[in-house]
Write a protein that holds these residues in place. Structure first.
Motif, PDB file in Angstrom:
ATOM      1  N   UNK A  73     138.041  69.615  50.683  1.00  0.00           N
ATOM      2  CA  UNK A  73     138.709  68.456  51.286  1.00  0.00           C
ATOM      3  C   UNK A  73     137.869  67.198  51.131  1.00  0.00           C
ATOM      4  N   UNK A  74     136.560  67.310  51.353  1.00  0.00           N
ATOM      5  CA  UNK A  74     135.684  66.144  51.253  1.00  0.00           C
ATOM      6  C   UNK A  74     135.588  65.603  49.842  1.00  0.00           C
ATOM      7  N   UNK A  75     135.451  66.494  48.858  1.00  0.00           N
ATOM      8  CA  UNK A  75     135.356  66.036  47.473  1.00  0.00           C
ATOM      9  C   UNK A  75     136.666  65.431  46.995  1.00  0.00           C
ATOM     10  N   UNK A 280     143.615  64.926  39.358  1.00  0.00           N
ATOM     11  CA  UNK A 280     142.162  64.753  39.547  1.00  0.00           C
ATOM     12  C   UNK A 280     141.688  65.153  40.940  1.00  0.00           C
ATOM     13  N   UNK A 281     142.498  64.888  41.960  1.00  0.00           N
ATOM     14  CA  UNK A 281     142.097  65.283  43.308  1.00  0.00           C
ATOM     15  C   UNK A 281     142.091  66.801  43.439  1.00  0.00           C
ATOM     16  N   UNK A 282     143.072  67.455  42.807  1.00  0.00           N
ATOM     17  CA  UNK A 282     143.093  68.916  42.827  1.00  0.00           C
ATOM     18  C   UNK A 282     141.886  69.500  42.108  1.00  0.00           C
ATOM     19  N   UNK A 283     141.483  68.866  40.998  1.00  0.00           N
ATOM     20  CA  UNK A 283     140.306  69.332  40.278  1.00  0.00           C
ATOM     21  C   UNK A 283     139.050  69.141  41.120  1.00  0.00           C
ATOM     22  N   UNK A 284     138.959  68.002  41.830  1.00  0.00           N
ATOM     23  CA  UNK A 284     137.812  67.772  42.711  1.00  0.00           C
ATOM     24  C   UNK A 284     137.772  68.819  43.821  1.00  0.00           C
ATOM     25  N   UNK A 285     138.952  69.182  44.352  1.00  0.00           N
ATOM     26  CA  UNK A 285     139.002  70.224  45.373  1.00  0.00           C
ATOM     27  C   UNK A 285     138.549  71.566  44.805  1.00  0.00           C
ATOM     28  N   UNK A 287     136.411  71.930  42.395  1.00  0.00           N
ATOM     29  CA  UNK A 287     134.950  71.809  42.326  1.00  0.00           C
ATOM     30  C   UNK A 287     134.330  72.064  43.700  1.00  0.00           C
ATOM     31  N   UNK A 288     135.014  71.600  44.760  1.00  0.00           N
ATOM     32  CA  UNK A 288     134.527  71.849  46.104  1.00  0.00           C
ATOM     33  C   UNK A 288     134.487  73.334  46.437  1.00  0.00           C
ATOM     34  N   UNK A 339     133.567  64.080  39.844  1.00  0.00           N
ATOM     35  CA  UNK A 339     133.850  62.659  39.694  1.00  0.00           C
ATOM     36  C   UNK A 339     133.522  61.812  40.896  1.00  0.00           C
ATOM     37  N   UNK A 340     132.879  62.373  41.920  1.00  0.00           N
ATOM     38  CA  UNK A 340     132.573  61.610  43.122  1.00  0.00           C
ATOM     39  C   UNK A 340     131.304  60.786  42.910  1.00  0.00           C
ATOM     40  N   UNK A 341     131.094  59.748  43.718  1.00  0.00           N
ATOM     41  CA  UNK A 341     129.837  59.004  43.643  1.00  0.00           C
ATOM     42  C   UNK A 341     128.664  59.842  44.148  1.00  0.00           C
ATOM     43  N   UNK A 342     127.504  59.610  43.575  1.00  0.00           N
ATOM     44  CA  UNK A 342     126.304  60.326  44.001  1.00  0.00           C
ATOM     45  C   UNK A 342     125.306  60.414  42.876  1.00  0.00           C
ATOM     46  N   UNK A 343     124.025  60.401  43.222  1.00  0.00           N
ATOM     47  CA  UNK A 343     122.973  60.405  42.219  1.00  0.00           C
ATOM     48  C   UNK A 343     122.425  61.789  41.929  1.00  0.00           C
ATOM     49  N   UNK A 344     121.547  61.850  40.929  1.00  0.00           N
ATOM     50  CA  UNK A 344     120.963  63.127  40.525  1.00  0.00           C
ATOM     51  C   UNK A 344     119.439  63.107  40.634  1.00  0.00           C
ATOM     52  N   UNK A 345     118.855  62.012  41.125  1.00  0.00           N
ATOM     53  CA  UNK A 345     117.397  61.923  41.229  1.00  0.00           C
ATOM     54  C   UNK A 345     116.838  63.036  42.107  1.00  0.00           C
TER      55      UNK A 345
END
Length: 439
Positions: A73-75, A280-285, A287-288, A339-345
């Motif tokens: 849900x969050x992703x 895309x939202x379903x794909x993000x879900x 991934x979640x 596809x969500x915002x966020x870094x990899x450092x």
């Protein structure tokens, strides 16, 4: 009359001098205030990020299966908000800054660095952390810092695009410095990764922004060391085999990770790519769901930035599974693919520490704590392919100057190995794609 003209001419000439020009002083004051604001935003972002992660962990502690609802849900929500309200906020933010610095069209460059995107970057990164995504705040802080400086350049109505780029570069460097409390790494990162060059004027302004942002962050949080002080050392001799082993292992893993981020979206099965394009939202879900599954298999260690796990490994504390690095790497790939915002450092640093923790049995002559440090710098250098930045940032985050030369040597080995499996640098390639997508 000639005397009055002479005096007026002299006054005009004096006002044009850099140290006496009121307009130049207004610009300097705004620039200094902007750097201080970046430091404050970085501190607030750090505090909110910690709160978001703790919120997720509290929810997961209620019942482990709740993660299988919260993460999808969050992703999905984060992706929908990104596409509808904050386009341009996706990913780490560093490729956007590089694209803005190298984009010849000022309007297109500015479209990547609006304050709207900066606000969305912070908000949606926090949402991702509260959903258990394996992301960091440091890359987003770079874009936020650059956006603040770009807004200042617009308010000052700077006449030359070159001066706007200098301010953007300084803002991005200040973001790194304030996020990690690593001023030298901020300056090196700006030279090595963001601009790929050094000019006296941009160098001076970048250094000023780094210093002011760093002082501001330190005034609020104190003069802390990101991972605590490490006293590990690596004696010259047979123990230096760890430099080669860690460099090869970390560089190979980092190169494969970067290659996966660049090529995996195109290598997914056709049905999955079509589903991601149509829903895309379903794909993000989806991934979640994968993120929750990875978290369950890893015993909950793959969620969030990985800061606590990296610190545990550096301090040789027990409690992490031997396969932590693998699960953390997979969780970071899945978080990026969503596809969500966020870094990899921060996740990359924790993966590197996990790789380093696996290698001491192969290196009986090297202290385990030193091998963990070498693994951290090797993997990070393999991912970003910026060896000087990798060495300096780990050096400053652990305040271990005795490891300076081994860290630099390991980063160099990791760079050479990483380029064998990922020929194009991650951030520069992503920046090129952003620029192409704008046209």
């Amino acid at each position: 009359m000639p005397a009055e003209r002479f005096r007026a001419l002299n006054r005009r000439r004096l006002r044009r001098l850099p140290l006496l020009s009121p307009r130049q002083w207004r610009r300097r004051l705004l620039f200094w205030l902007g750097a201080a604001l970046i430091g404050l935003v970085a501190v607030a972002f750090a505090e909110l990020a910690d709160a978001a992660q703790h919120l997720f962990l509290r929810v997961a502690a209620v019942h482990p299966l709740l993660v299988f609802l919260v993460a999808p849900a969050g992703l999905a929500l984060s992706l929908v908000l990104t596409r509808r309200l904050f386009p341009g906020a996706q990913g780490s933010g560093i490729p956007q800054v590089i694209a803005a610095l190298h984009e010849p069209d000022p309007a297109r460059a500015g479209a990547l660095l609006t304050l709207r995107i900066a606000f969305g970057k912070v908000l949606l990164t926090l949402l991702g952390m509260a959903s258990g995504a394996s992301i960091g705040r440091e890359g987003p802080t770079v874009q936020v810092g650059a956006a603040i400086m770009h807004a200042l350049s617009r308010w000052q109505r700077l006449p030359r695009p070159e001066m706007v780029r200098v301010l953007v570069l300084a803002g991005g460097a200040a973001g790194v410095a304030a996020a990690f409390n690593t001023p030298l790494a901020g300056l090196v990162f700006a030279i090595e990764e963001l601009s790929h060059s050094f000019r006296s004027r941009s160098g001076g302004m970048t250094l000023t922004a780094v210093v002011i942002a760093g002082i501001t962050a330190t005034a609020v949080l104190g003069n802390y060391v990101y991972f605590g002080v490490s006293e590990a050392q690596l004696a010259l001799g047979p123990a230096w085999l760890a430099v080669v082993v860690c460099g090869v292992a970390g560089g190979l893993a980092g190169g494969l990770f970067s290659s996966a981020l660049l090529h995996l979206p195109r290598l997914l099965p056709g049905a999955v790519r079509r589903f991601a394009g149509r829903r895309p939202a379903g794909f993000a879900a989806l991934c979640g769901v994968l993120l929750a599954l990875i978290g369950w298999l890893s015993g909950g260690t793959s969620y969030g930035t990985g800061y606590e796990q990296a610190r545990m490994l550096l301090e040789m504390q027990p409690g992490l599974p031997a396969d932590f690095a693998l699960w953390k790497l997979l969780a970071t790939v899945v978080s990026y693919l969503s596809g969500i915002p966020g870094g990899i450092f921060a996740p990359s640093l924790s993966v590197g520490a996990g790789i380093g923790a696996l290698l001491p049995p192969l290196l009986p002559g090297a202290p385990a704590a030193a091998v963990v440090l070498l693994g951290m710098v090797a993997y990070f250098a393999g991912v970003v392919q910026a060896p000087i930045t990798a060495a300096v940032i780990v050096l400053e985050m652990t305040s271990n100057h005795a490891m300076a030369v081994p860290l630099m040597a390991t980063a160099l080995v990791a760079l050479l190995v990483s380029r064998l499996v990922c020929r194009r640098p991650l951030y520069s390639t992503m920046a090129t794609r952003f620029m192409a997508a704008q046209r």
